[in-house]
Write an enzyme that holds these catalytic residues in place. Structure first.
Site, mmCIF file in Angstrom:
data_model
loop_
_atom_site.group_PDB
_atom_site.id
_atom_site.type_symbol
_atom_site.label_atom_id
_atom_site.label_comp_id
_atom_site.label_asym_id
_atom_site.label_seq_id
_atom_site.Cartn_x
_atom_site.Cartn_y
_atom_site.Cartn_z
ATOM 1 N N LYS A 238 9.465 -3.180 2.060
ATOM 2 C CA LYS A 238 9.525 -2.007 1.185
ATOM 3 C C LYS A 238 8.166 -1.339 1.008
ATOM 4 O O LYS A 238 8.057 -0.348 0.291
ATOM 5 C CB LYS A 238 10.113 -2.396 -0.172
ATOM 6 N N ASP A 239 7.153 -1.879 1.667
ATOM 7 C CA ASP A 239 5.819 -1.308 1.576
ATOM 8 C C ASP A 239 5.753 -0.029 2.411
ATOM 9 O O ASP A 239 6.093 -0.023 3.602
ATOM 10 C CB ASP A 239 4.784 -2.321 2.079
#
Length: 290
Positions: A238-239
């Site tokens: 999710k970065d």
């Protein structure tokens, strides 16, 4: 004491990355850094300096008398001096990240000097631009930590747990972030969250414990394990930086989905954390991870 490192080990990258944090004392000419650590319950300053070619470098560590053995063990862990980075690179030479490891060999998973500070720093840096994030952590340390021989030690959980939210608000912390920092410190100070025990847990077990805490989501927990414990097999899907790096690498029209990233990262196991490190580096954005 001199510690011979099995290369490659890119200490120039290490020194550069450390220099992004304004509370650290760096000597770029000597490739050195002063490291605040706690040994046998006492705060001591270790002098660490690198020399030689990155293919076969040397690390010189100096500590006060009586603190050498445990202090050197901590320095080796922080700087990952005993990790076989060539073995890890060999794994990636058969993957689609091979070019990154050929071009920039020997990047270690550098740990924060103190796990509690890593937790605090990761919480403070959430959803902030890098410059202001460093400003806040510098204010936090210099307001409530201590200066010893020109080297700053971060505050203890006990110190922070006794603060009022307004003490942080005066430093330009948001109300919510002030609550996250102080309330998490209270959990650590009371032993409800035991950081030493957390180190002994498997990745998912440690993340499960961390995300129970208000203010710590999955991304934050992963970063604590990555940069506080140097866990080797984490890939924060999710970065935003990871997503953009993969988009660039494969020349995609849009950022990959979480499911696509999970599937893609299987080939990088059991060293997914190094894939993360090199993907961030490919953006010229390693500074954002410091």
């Amino acid at each position: 004491m001199d510690v011979k490192i099995t290369g490659p080990y890119n200490y120039l990258h290490v020194i550069e990355r450390l220099s992004y944090d304004p509370i650290r004392v760096i000597d770029k000419e000597k490739n050195g850094v002063m490291v605040p650590i706690n040994v046998y319950g006492k705060d001591v300053v270790a002098s660490v300096a690198f020399s030689g070619p990155i293919e076969n470098p040397n690390c010189h560590i100096q500590l006060p008398s009586g603190y050498e053995e445990e202090g050197i063990r901590k320095i080796i862990t922080i700087f990952q001096l005993e990790e076989s980075l060539q073995e890890i690179a060999n794994h990636f030479l058969h993957t689609d990240l091979a070019k990154f490891f050929r071009v920039n060999p020997g990047l270690p998973l550098l740990c924060e000097f103190d796990l509690y500070y890593c937790v605090m720093k990761t919480i403070i840096h959430q959803q902030l631009n890098l410059s202001f994030a460093h400003t806040l952590t510098e204010r936090f340390v210099k307001s409530f930590g201590k200066d010893q021989d020109g080297v700053w030690f971060p505050p203890t959980p006990e110190t922070v747990s006794n603060l009022d939210y307004e003490d942080l608000r005066k430093l330009q912390f948001s109300q919510r972030k002030a609550e996250y920092v102080i309330d998490t410190s209270k959990l650590i100070a009371s032993g409800e969250l035991n950081l030493d025990e957390l180190k002994l847990l498997k990745d998912e077990e440690a993340i499960e414990q961390l995300v129970k805490i208000r203010g710590i989501g999955y991304w934050t927990a992963e970063n604590i394990l990555l940069f506080g414990m140097a866990r080797k097999n984490l890939f924060p899907v999710k970065d935003i930086g990871i997503q953009n790096a993969v988009k660039n690498l494969f020349e995609l029209e849009k950022k990959p989905t979480v499911e696509e990233l999970l599937t893609m990262s299987e080939q990088w196991s059991p060293y997914k954390s190094y894939a993360s490190l090199y993907l961030w580096e490919s953006l010229g954005n390693q500074k954002a991870r410091s």
